[in-house]
Motif scaffolding. Sequence first.
Motif, PDB file in Angstrom:
ATOM      1  N   VAL A  16       0.836  -1.204   0.000  1.00 57.29           N
ATOM      2  CA  VAL A  16       0.000   0.000   0.000  1.00 57.29           C
ATOM      3  C   VAL A  16       0.873   1.258   0.000  1.00 57.29           C
ATOM      4  N   PHE A  17       1.904   1.279   0.821  1.00 54.28           N
ATOM      5  CA  PHE A  17       2.783   2.457   0.852  1.00 54.28           C
ATOM      6  C   PHE A  17       3.533   2.616  -0.469  1.00 54.28           C
ATOM      7  N   ASN A  18       3.898   1.517  -1.076  1.00 55.52           N
ATOM      8  CA  ASN A  18       4.603   1.579  -2.349  1.00 55.52           C
ATOM      9  C   ASN A  18       3.678   2.090  -3.451  1.00 55.52           C
ATOM     10  N   ILE A  23       6.526   4.893  -1.952  1.00 56.96           N
ATOM     11  CA  ILE A  23       7.554   4.731  -0.926  1.00 56.96           C
ATOM     12  C   ILE A  23       7.941   3.262  -0.869  1.00 56.96           C
ATOM     13  N   SER A  24       9.208   2.988  -1.082  1.00 59.05           N
ATOM     14  CA  SER A  24       9.657   1.599  -1.016  1.00 59.05           C
ATOM     15  C   SER A  24      10.709   1.387   0.070  1.00 59.05           C
ATOM     16  N   MET A  66       0.930  11.711   4.685  1.00 57.54           N
ATOM     17  CA  MET A  66       0.215  10.772   3.823  1.00 57.54           C
ATOM     18  C   MET A  66      -0.927  11.463   3.091  1.00 57.54           C
ATOM     19  N   VAL A  67      -1.712  12.240   3.796  1.00 59.17           N
ATOM     20  CA  VAL A  67      -2.856  12.904   3.181  1.00 59.17           C
ATOM     21  C   VAL A  67      -2.395  13.981   2.205  1.00 59.17           C
ATOM     22  N   ASN A  68      -1.295  14.656   2.500  1.00 56.02           N
ATOM     23  CA  ASN A  68      -0.752  15.632   1.550  1.00 56.02           C
ATOM     24  C   ASN A  68      -0.397  14.951   0.231  1.00 56.02           C
ATOM     25  N   ILE A  69       0.219  13.776   0.317  1.00 57.45           N
ATOM     26  CA  ILE A  69       0.569  13.030  -0.903  1.00 57.45           C
ATOM     27  C   ILE A  69      -0.690  12.548  -1.612  1.00 57.45           C
ATOM     28  N   THR A 134       9.018   4.631   7.519  1.00 59.39           N
ATOM     29  CA  THR A 134       9.151   5.048   6.114  1.00 59.39           C
ATOM     30  C   THR A 134       9.780   6.431   6.081  1.00 59.39           C
ATOM     31  N   SER A 135      10.014   6.912   4.893  1.00 58.56           N
ATOM     32  CA  SER A 135      10.599   8.242   4.743  1.00 58.56           C
ATOM     33  C   SER A 135       9.642   9.356   5.173  1.00 58.56           C
ATOM     34  N   ILE A 136       8.345   9.072   5.263  1.00 58.65           N
ATOM     35  CA  ILE A 136       7.393  10.098   5.716  1.00 58.65           C
ATOM     36  C   ILE A 136       6.938   9.865   7.150  1.00 58.65           C
ATOM     37  N   GLY A 137       7.517   8.893   7.820  1.00 57.55           N
ATOM     38  CA  GLY A 137       7.169   8.629   9.212  1.00 57.55           C
ATOM     39  C   GLY A 137       6.824   7.177   9.429  1.00 57.55           C
ATOM     40  N   GLY A 138       6.442   6.872  10.648  1.00 55.12           N
ATOM     41  CA  GLY A 138       6.146   5.491  11.005  1.00 55.12           C
ATOM     42  C   GLY A 138       4.704   5.278  11.350  1.00 55.12           C
ATOM     43  N   ILE A 139       4.303   4.019  11.349  1.00 57.78           N
ATOM     44  CA  ILE A 139       3.003   3.619  11.877  1.00 57.78           C
ATOM     45  C   ILE A 139       3.207   2.335  12.669  1.00 57.78           C
ATOM     46  N   CYS A 140       2.328   2.090  13.604  1.00 63.13           N
ATOM     47  CA  CYS A 140       2.375   0.846  14.364  1.00 63.13           C
ATOM     48  C   CYS A 140       1.095   0.073  14.154  1.00 63.13           C
TER      49      CYS A 140
END
Length: 148
Positions: A16-18, A23-24, A66-69, A134-140
């Motif tokens: 999903v992030f990719n 973002i890879s 994420m929402v900005n992207i 990731t380069s835009i931050g993390g999630i848990c």
Amino acid sequence: MVDELYKAFVDSTYNVFNLMFNISDISVHSTENFTCDDEIDIVVGIVGELQGEVTYRFPVATSLSMVNIMSGMEFEDVDIFVTSAISEVANIISGNVVTALSDHTKKYDILPPVQGKPDDSKEYEIESSCCVSTSIGGICLKIGLNSA
């Protein structure tokens, strides 16, 4: 089953992030190193052969990035649009997971995502958690499931 479940969540999050954010560079680590005072928690229920919930913890900075992207617009504060967009990301990841885990004999489905804290008083047979950076931050992710 825990390893299969964990792998499905990590793979789905990566995909999903990719695809959505291009973002890879994603790394997975334990939740011990993750601290965040300001976050958006999204809970997605799982039903079927396994029942329980998955909680996605998105730091506000990660959420806004994420929402900005996703939207191509700049957001500086969390509002209903941001929360809705983040909920949809959690929904997509969860949908990919249950699709990956389902086969001809095992069936799973997801419930609509809701914003809020998980019910920590519940006990689960299967519990797992991890953080994704990731380069835009993390999630848990916090997974809690029981056999049906």
